[in-house]
Design an enzyme around this catalytic site. Structure first.
Site, PDB file in Angstrom:
ATOM      1  N   ARG A  10     122.059  45.844  65.903  1.00  0.00           N
ATOM      2  CA  ARG A  10     121.238  45.243  64.845  1.00  0.00           C
ATOM      3  C   ARG A  10     121.831  45.530  63.470  1.00  0.00           C
ATOM      4  O   ARG A  10     121.852  44.660  62.588  1.00  0.00           O
ATOM      5  CB  ARG A  10     119.814  45.804  64.914  1.00  0.00           C
ATOM      6  CG  ARG A  10     118.971  45.249  66.044  1.00  0.00           C
ATOM      7  CD  ARG A  10     117.555  45.770  65.934  1.00  0.00           C
ATOM      8  NE  ARG A  10     117.436  47.174  66.305  1.00  0.00           N
ATOM      9  CZ  ARG A  10     116.571  48.027  65.771  1.00  0.00           C
ATOM     10  NH1 ARG A  10     115.762  47.627  64.796  1.00  0.00           N
ATOM     11  NH2 ARG A  10     116.507  49.275  66.192  1.00  0.00           N
TER      12      ARG A  10
ATOM     13  N   ASP B 284     116.372  48.439  72.871  1.00  0.00           N
ATOM     14  CA  ASP B 284     115.213  47.867  72.182  1.00  0.00           C
ATOM     15  C   ASP B 284     114.461  46.934  73.119  1.00  0.00           C
ATOM     16  O   ASP B 284     115.053  46.353  74.039  1.00  0.00           O
ATOM     17  CB  ASP B 284     115.661  47.081  70.950  1.00  0.00           C
ATOM     18  CG  ASP B 284     116.215  47.975  69.857  1.00  0.00           C
ATOM     19  OD1 ASP B 284     115.818  49.151  69.797  1.00  0.00           O
ATOM     20  OD2 ASP B 284     117.058  47.493  69.075  1.00  0.00           O
TER      21      ASP B 284
ATOM     22  N   TYR C  88     128.217  45.325  74.730  1.00  0.00           N
ATOM     23  CA  TYR C  88     127.100  44.435  74.458  1.00  0.00           C
ATOM     24  C   TYR C  88     127.598  43.003  74.247  1.00  0.00           C
ATOM     25  O   TYR C  88     128.709  42.792  73.753  1.00  0.00           O
ATOM     26  CB  TYR C  88     126.360  44.852  73.186  1.00  0.00           C
ATOM     27  CG  TYR C  88     125.711  46.212  73.229  1.00  0.00           C
ATOM     28  CD1 TYR C  88     124.378  46.350  73.608  1.00  0.00           C
ATOM     29  CD2 TYR C  88     126.422  47.355  72.878  1.00  0.00           C
ATOM     30  CE1 TYR C  88     123.778  47.606  73.632  1.00  0.00           C
ATOM     31  CE2 TYR C  88     125.820  48.609  72.906  1.00  0.00           C
ATOM     32  CZ  TYR C  88     124.500  48.721  73.280  1.00  0.00           C
ATOM     33  OH  TYR C  88     123.909  49.960  73.311  1.00  0.00           O
TER      34      TYR C  88
ATOM     35  N   ASP D 171     116.458  42.310  63.376  1.00  0.00           N
ATOM     36  CA  ASP D 171     116.529  41.401  64.521  1.00  0.00           C
ATOM     37  C   ASP D 171     115.425  40.356  64.399  1.00  0.00           C
ATOM     38  O   ASP D 171     114.593  40.400  63.490  1.00  0.00           O
ATOM     39  CB  ASP D 171     116.485  42.138  65.868  1.00  0.00           C
ATOM     40  CG  ASP D 171     115.156  42.830  66.141  1.00  0.00           C
ATOM     41  OD1 ASP D 171     114.120  42.453  65.561  1.00  0.00           O
ATOM     42  OD2 ASP D 171     115.140  43.770  66.960  1.00  0.00           O
TER      43      ASP D 171
END
Length: 289
Positions: free
Chosen positions: A174, A38, A65, A79
């Site tokens: 997310r 993203d 992540y 988000d």
């Protein structure tokens, strides 16, 4: 040009933005990426140059992540970049409560992707339908989350937790933030995300987008990036059979239907990927740059 780049994607750039800029910087069009990030996110974006673009589906699928979740807040995009849906106090939340619930999200789980995502439903991207005002319910997907480690806890009116997530391809962090906040009864949204490993490439060895030039191109060989596969070197006569799409005879010392990387013994150049079938190595991906 044939190989891979370990790119550290900057914030605000889409993955396609990175490809477009690299094409301008390198004056070369055949460039692709493995694993979309993203715009808000930063970190490892595997880039393939030249014929190596055909090898992208065979990169290791595990991703790692580091993400920060803010509790007491929900948004349209799951988000911090989205429109706020709800905002409330979550001051009562404790780190112990989070640690107790994390095991529910580890393993093979069902996950509903965010409404604002690139998944196609009925031929349309979900984000396009959401932007048009349509109420979108993305179909559930089965994803694999191997581990979640709690790195940092920041208490407050809307407390934040930083997690390290090891997962398989297709996992939305997310969505994990949204679902974790929902399970705790306070709501949650992702406010920071950095991918620290993807395609077997670690963030410590990544390079910034503006540092990559034709004269300073830190290409990684397919042999290095696909090191999780067994590799075999072909002699001159075998290379001829390989390029004609014929099964190459040999003793490959691998179980039936093993995917193998293939190089040329004389030049060490990557020739592609093959499948072991008995005493033959059947071409699966034949590279011609």
């Amino acid at each position: 040009m044939l190989g891979f780049l370990n790119l550290d994607k900057p914030a605000t750039y889409t993955s396609h933005d990175c490809i477009a800029q690299l094409r301008r910087q390198l004056h070369y069009k055949r460039i692709g990426h493995g694993g979309t990030l993203d715009p808000m996110a930063t970190g490892v974006l595997p880039i393939a140059i030249g014929a190596a673009t055909r090898l992208l589906p065979y990169l290791p699928q595990t991703k790692v992540y580091v993400g920060t979740i803010r509790f007491g807040l929900t948004t349209t995009t799951d988000d911090i970049t989205g429109t706020v849906l709800t905002s409330t106090t979550a001051q009562q939340l404790t780190v112990a409560a989070i640690e107790a619930i994390l095991p529910q999200f580890i393993g093979t789980i069902e996950q509903r992707p965010p409404a604002y995502s690139a998944i196609q439903v009925s031929g349309q991207r979900l984000y396009a339908r959401a932007r048009a005002g349509e109420v979108v319910n993305a179909p559930l997907r089965t994803v694999e989350i191997n581990a979640i480690d709690l790195l940092m806890w920041q208490p407050g009116e809307q407390p934040e937790v930083t997690l390290r997530i090891t997962c398989g391809s297709g996992t939305y962090i997310r969505a994990l933030a949204r679902d974790l906040g929902g399970a705790l009864g306070v709501g949650g949204t992702l406010c920071a995300l950095r991918r620290v490993e993807s395609g077997g490439l670690p963030i410590e060895q990544s390079v910034a987008l503006d540092q990559i030039t034709v004269t300073d191109l830190p290409l990684l060989s397919p042999q290095r990036v696909l090191a999780h596969l067994p590799w075999v070197a072909l002699e001159a006569g075998q290379v001829t059979d390989w390029y004609h799409g014929r099964g190459v005879l040999g003793d490959w010392h691998q179980p039936e239907n093993t995917l193998m990387g293939v190089t040329c013994a004389a030049t060490q150049a990557c020739l592609g990927l093959g499948i072991s079938i008995g005493d033959r190595l059947q071409p699966k991906v034949v590279l011609r740059d």
